[in-house]
Motif scaffolding. Structure first.
Motif, PDB file in Angstrom:
ATOM      1  N   ASP A 169      24.894   1.799  10.084  1.00 18.75           N
ATOM      2  CA  ASP A 169      24.974   0.593  10.916  1.00 18.75           C
ATOM      3  C   ASP A 169      25.316  -0.656  10.104  1.00 18.75           C
ATOM      4  N   GLY A 170      26.089  -0.490   9.059  1.00 20.38           N
ATOM      5  CA  GLY A 170      26.516  -1.639   8.277  1.00 20.38           C
ATOM      6  C   GLY A 170      25.557  -2.061   7.183  1.00 20.38           C
ATOM      7  N   TYR A 171      24.453  -1.337   7.017  1.00 21.04           N
ATOM      8  CA  TYR A 171      23.449  -1.672   6.002  1.00 21.04           C
ATOM      9  C   TYR A 171      23.209  -0.475   5.094  1.00 21.04           C
ATOM     10  N   VAL A 172      22.819  -0.748   3.863  1.00 23.61           N
ATOM     11  CA  VAL A 172      22.198   0.270   3.018  1.00 23.61           C
ATOM     12  C   VAL A 172      20.699   0.147   3.251  1.00 23.61           C
ATOM     13  N   LYS A 173      20.079   1.246   3.681  1.00 21.98           N
ATOM     14  CA  LYS A 173      18.685   1.210   4.112  1.00 21.98           C
ATOM     15  C   LYS A 173      17.820   2.054   3.178  1.00 21.98           C
ATOM     16  N   SER A 174      16.633   1.546   2.891  1.00 25.70           N
ATOM     17  CA  SER A 174      15.716   2.298   2.049  1.00 25.70           C
ATOM     18  C   SER A 174      14.283   1.926   2.378  1.00 25.70           C
ATOM     19  N   LYS A 175      13.370   2.818   2.014  1.00 28.37           N
ATOM     20  CA  LYS A 175      11.943   2.508   2.059  1.00 28.37           C
ATOM     21  C   LYS A 175      11.519   2.183   0.634  1.00 28.37           C
ATOM     22  N   VAL A 176      11.043   0.972   0.444  1.00 30.41           N
ATOM     23  CA  VAL A 176      10.772   0.429  -0.881  1.00 30.41           C
ATOM     24  C   VAL A 176       9.270   0.271  -1.049  1.00 30.41           C
ATOM     25  N   THR A 177       8.774   0.537  -2.258  1.00 35.43           N
ATOM     26  CA  THR A 177       7.328   0.553  -2.494  1.00 35.43           C
ATOM     27  C   THR A 177       6.781  -0.716  -3.134  1.00 35.43           C
ATOM     28  N   SER A 178       7.640  -1.675  -3.444  1.00 36.33           N
ATOM     29  CA  SER A 178       7.148  -2.912  -4.047  1.00 36.33           C
ATOM     30  C   SER A 178       8.089  -4.055  -3.730  1.00 36.33           C
ATOM     31  N   VAL A 207      23.261   2.865  -3.110  1.00 38.53           N
ATOM     32  CA  VAL A 207      21.814   2.844  -3.283  1.00 38.53           C
ATOM     33  C   VAL A 207      21.358   1.397  -3.451  1.00 38.53           C
ATOM     34  N   ILE A 208      20.074   1.175  -3.235  1.00 39.56           N
ATOM     35  CA  ILE A 208      19.447  -0.118  -3.519  1.00 39.56           C
ATOM     36  C   ILE A 208      18.753  -0.007  -4.865  1.00 39.56           C
ATOM     37  N   VAL A 209      19.012  -0.963  -5.742  1.00 46.31           N
ATOM     38  CA  VAL A 209      18.380  -0.975  -7.059  1.00 46.31           C
ATOM     39  C   VAL A 209      17.725  -2.332  -7.289  1.00 46.31           C
ATOM     40  N   SER A 210      16.775  -2.358  -8.200  1.00 46.17           N
ATOM     41  CA  SER A 210      16.143  -3.613  -8.578  1.00 46.17           C
ATOM     42  C   SER A 210      16.841  -4.178  -9.809  1.00 46.17           C
ATOM     43  N   THR A 211      16.614  -5.438 -10.064  1.00 50.66           N
ATOM     44  CA  THR A 211      17.235  -6.070 -11.229  1.00 50.66           C
ATOM     45  C   THR A 211      16.641  -5.567 -12.537  1.00 50.66           C
ATOM     46  N   ILE A 212      15.525  -4.837 -12.484  1.00 48.36           N
ATOM     47  CA  ILE A 212      14.976  -4.248 -13.709  1.00 48.36           C
ATOM     48  C   ILE A 212      15.419  -2.793 -13.860  1.00 48.36           C
ATOM     49  N   GLY A 213      16.330  -2.341 -12.991  1.00 48.85           N
ATOM     50  CA  GLY A 213      16.950  -1.040 -13.166  1.00 48.85           C
ATOM     51  C   GLY A 213      16.341   0.101 -12.393  1.00 48.85           C
ATOM     52  N   ALA A 214      15.344  -0.142 -11.571  1.00 46.14           N
ATOM     53  CA  ALA A 214      14.712   0.936 -10.812  1.00 46.14           C
ATOM     54  C   ALA A 214      15.488   1.212  -9.535  1.00 46.14           C
ATOM     55  N   CYS A 215      15.895   2.471  -9.359  1.00 48.26           N
ATOM     56  CA  CYS A 215      16.639   2.856  -8.165  1.00 48.26           C
ATOM     57  C   CYS A 215      15.667   3.145  -7.019  1.00 48.26           C
ATOM     58  N   GLN A 216      15.971   2.589  -5.840  1.00 49.59           N
ATOM     59  CA  GLN A 216      15.121   2.779  -4.667  1.00 49.59           C
ATOM     60  C   GLN A 216      15.741   3.752  -3.670  1.00 49.59           C
ATOM     61  N   HIS A 255       0.824  -1.213   0.000  1.00 50.12           N
ATOM     62  CA  HIS A 255       0.000   0.000   0.000  1.00 50.12           C
ATOM     63  C   HIS A 255       0.854   1.257   0.000  1.00 50.12           C
ATOM     64  N   ASP A 256       1.854   1.310   0.858  1.00 46.98           N
ATOM     65  CA  ASP A 256       2.707   2.495   0.942  1.00 46.98           C
ATOM     66  C   ASP A 256       4.169   2.089   0.727  1.00 46.98           C
ATOM     67  N   ASN A 257       4.855   1.616   1.776  1.00 50.12           N
ATOM     68  CA  ASN A 257       6.231   1.165   1.627  1.00 50.12           C
ATOM     69  C   ASN A 257       6.618   0.275   2.794  1.00 50.12           C
ATOM     70  N   TYR A 258       7.794  -0.297   2.710  1.00 49.51           N
ATOM     71  CA  TYR A 258       8.343  -1.090   3.804  1.00 49.51           C
ATOM     72  C   TYR A 258       9.845  -0.820   3.884  1.00 49.51           C
ATOM     73  N   ASP A 259      10.452  -1.185   5.011  1.00 50.50           N
ATOM     74  CA  ASP A 259      11.877  -0.980   5.207  1.00 50.50           C
ATOM     75  C   ASP A 259      12.656  -2.177   4.672  1.00 50.50           C
ATOM     76  N   LEU A 260      13.625  -1.889   3.802  1.00 49.00           N
ATOM     77  CA  LEU A 260      14.521  -2.906   3.270  1.00 49.00           C
ATOM     78  C   LEU A 260      15.952  -2.504   3.582  1.00 49.00           C
ATOM     79  N   TRP A 261      16.652  -3.354   4.334  1.00 46.89           N
ATOM     80  CA  TRP A 261      18.057  -3.138   4.667  1.00 46.89           C
ATOM     81  C   TRP A 261      18.869  -4.260   4.034  1.00 46.89           C
ATOM     82  N   ILE A 262      19.913  -3.898   3.307  1.00 50.22           N
ATOM     83  CA  ILE A 262      20.798  -4.887   2.693  1.00 50.22           C
ATOM     84  C   ILE A 262      22.232  -4.603   3.135  1.00 50.22           C
TER      85      ILE A 262
END
Length: 570
Positions: free
Chosen positions: A460-469, A445-454, A424-431
């Motif tokens: 704290d040792g992670y790349v953190k983002s709020k991802v919408t899908s 940055v976090i990117v998807s395999t289809i080329g979309a940058c998140q 619905h909105d987003n979730y936290d993804l840490w890699i």
């Protein structure tokens, strides 16, 4: 037996004062003959209120302007301009007029504002050194009278062609409301068209791409429809239904959205959908309303006539057991769809269903069970996923896997469920990176395999983002600055005959964050057009004859910078 319960009070609430043929289902009355149409043109629309769009319900009426710009746009009644917005996409240019009767009207995709508003916009842009503007006005600043010209129609922003996007909103709640319910009707004698139905064998399981489903084609005309292949459907257990339906009016060949759907079982209404009004924080719930897996995989607009438990939107005024029917009584039943447009034109299709005994099977969970109404967390030594309540529409059998690091990546590829389940909105993804990022940590940055940058940031040792899908994600580094391509200027050029200075700008990964142009070190207004993607400065008489220096600075979201510089003559 088929299980349903409907109370007399609910029937009365839905049907009191409603003429089944002409009056739309609505929760309350709206003032009639108060608002005029925004254009002095015969009313014709290219888009209807509540029409299905990718990731949102359409929030207004799109009034046609004969495929051209330049028509006067009128205040639909007395009030004051309460908000002005200029943006790269969206409405492009828009004004908001607040009226004394508790409603606010919105006019979008404008070519230009009235002189008083244009002066305020220009002052804001230069004071804040930005093209995009969004500000509120006091009631005494720009009062308007009914019929007054407040703007000129255009094609600005994310518009597919010249038109005026028009909305009526509740001033207090900011919900947007179907303008035709205020008497701003469009000539319409055409009933909705039904092309197919869907049958979903839910059997007590959460809805997903794994839900057994079948789609049956429908034929008919003049509001009377039936299965292309007449048959009695043999169904048992917990069943949901869906429908593919569109509408046209008498002024346009556009296929628009319907107004209401009723699903009936043996004459009793078990589900109602109606596009009366909704709040903007609900509009993403269109992904719970449609069969999102079918839309994502094949662009099929199947409208589910059952409600997912995590979907909270005011377009469902009534349902019994969320529209899910249990067939288990060895009896013959009639299922009927009643589909209407806002003018009351009606189309129906009836199905014969032979019910049979049903024994529910135990649910099988292959991954991790996520609950739609709880905080859900998943983690390994390389990834963390956190989904807060309100972001899933149903319980989820969450699946995770990992694959090797791509050549350009700084982590493995993490397969976060799949793209067939909406958020619905987003979730936290840490890699977690596979190696020390060192000096490039602030470029990760976090990117998807289809080329979309998140996007994302390192902490704290992670790349953190709020991802919408959901999807397949890994870490990349963005060190490449934006590209600036001059279209009509070069160093030493005589620009005396030019009306503007034009560029194309772009970025390969994290996206454009900001741009700023100067002439002789003085900031100048530049517009980035959404459709042409051309960034331009328009000469306005402020540049004296002689030699000048133009500079353009562009940054991306990882603070990579590019500069263009050229001397020119005027």
């Amino acid at each position: 037996m088929v299980k349903y319960l409907i109370t007399a009070a609910l029937c009365l609430a839905l049907n009191a004062g409603i003429n089944a043929q002409t009056t739309p289902i609505q929760s309350r009355p709206y003032p009639q003959n108060y608002f005029r149409y925004p254009l002095d043109l015969p009313p014709s629309t290219a888009g209807s209120f509540g029409e299905l769009r990718p990731a949102h319900f359409h929030s207004g009426l799109d009034f046609k302007t004969n495929q051209r710009t330049g028509y006067p746009v009128h205040a639909v009644n007395d009030g004051y301009i309460s908000r002005v917005r200029v943006q790269f996409g969206g409405f492009g240019r828009a004004i908001y007029i607040t009226h004394p009767n508790g409603y606010t009207t919105v006019y979008g995709h404008l070519q230009s504002f009235s002189p008083a508003v244009a002066a305020l916009v220009k002052a804001y842009q230069y004071d804040h050194q930005t093209y995009e503007a969004d500000f509120n006005l006091q009631p005494t600043q720009v009062p308007v009278r009914k019929d007054e010209v407040v703007a000129i129609s255009g094609n600005a922003g994310a518009s597919a062609g010249p038109h005026v996007h028009f909305e009526i909103r509740d001033t207090k709640t900011e919900e947007t409301i179907n303008a035709q319910l205020f008497g701003l009707t469009i000539p319409d004698r055409v009933p909705p068209t039904i092309t197919s139905i869907g049958i979903y064998h839910l059997n007590g399981n959460p809805f997903s791409e794994k839900t057994p489903r079948e789609f049956l084609p429908i034929i008919g005309a003049a509001g009377n429809y039936h299965l292309t292949k007449p048959q009695t459907l043999h169904l048992s257990g917990y069943v949901g239904f869906g429908i593919n339906a569109t509408d046209m009016n008498s002024t346009s060949a556009n296929h628009n959205g319907i107004y209401s759907i009723e699903l009936k079982l043996d004459g009793q209404t078990v589900y109602t959908f109606t596009v009366e009004r909704f709040a903007f924080d609900q509009t993403h719930a269109i992904n719970a309303y449609i069969d999102y897996p079918a839309f994502t995989s094949s662009r099929r607009w199947m409208q589910k006539c059952f409600i997912l438990p995590g979907s909270h939107i005011s377009l469902y005024p009534q349902s019994i057991n969320r529209g899910i029917i249990t067939f288990d009584d060895d009896a013959l039943h009639e299922v009927e769809y009643v589909v209407k447009d806002v003018a009351g034109n009606t189309s129906t299709v009836k199905l014969k269903v032979q019910s049979s005994k049903y024994t529910p099977a135990a649910n099988k969970i292959a991954g991790t069970l996520f609950h739609y109404d709880k905080k859900n967390e998943f983690s390994t030594d390389k990834v963390k996923v956190t989904i807060m309540p309100g972001n899933l529409y149903d319980d989820l059998d969450f699946i995770y896997s990992v694959s090797p690091k791509p050549a350009s990546g700084f982590s493995q590829v993490h397969h976060i469920h799949n793209r067939l389940t909406p958020i619905h909105d987003n979730y936290d993804l840490w890699i977690k990176p596979d190696a020390d990022l060192g000096a490039f940590a602030d470029k990760a940055v976090i990117v998807s395999t289809i080329g979309a940058c998140q996007g994302g940031f390192f902490e704290d040792g992670y790349v953190k983002s709020k991802v919408t899908s959901f999807g397949d994600y890994f870490i990349k580094i963005d060190t490449i600055p934006p590209v600036i391509h001059a279209l009509n200027i070069l160093n030493g050029k005589n620009m005396a005959a030019a009306k503007s200075i034009n560029f194309r700008i772009g970025d390969n990964m994290s996206g454009i964050k900001s741009y700023a142009g100067t002439i002789d070190n003085k900031w100048v207004l530049m517009e980035w057009d959404y459709k042409s993607k051309i960034l331009s400065y328009t000469f306005n008489g402020d540049i004296a004859p002689g030699k000048h220096e133009f500079k353009l600075n562009v940054s991306d979201n990882k603070n990579n910078f590019s500069e263009f510089k050229a001397e020119f003559y005027r």
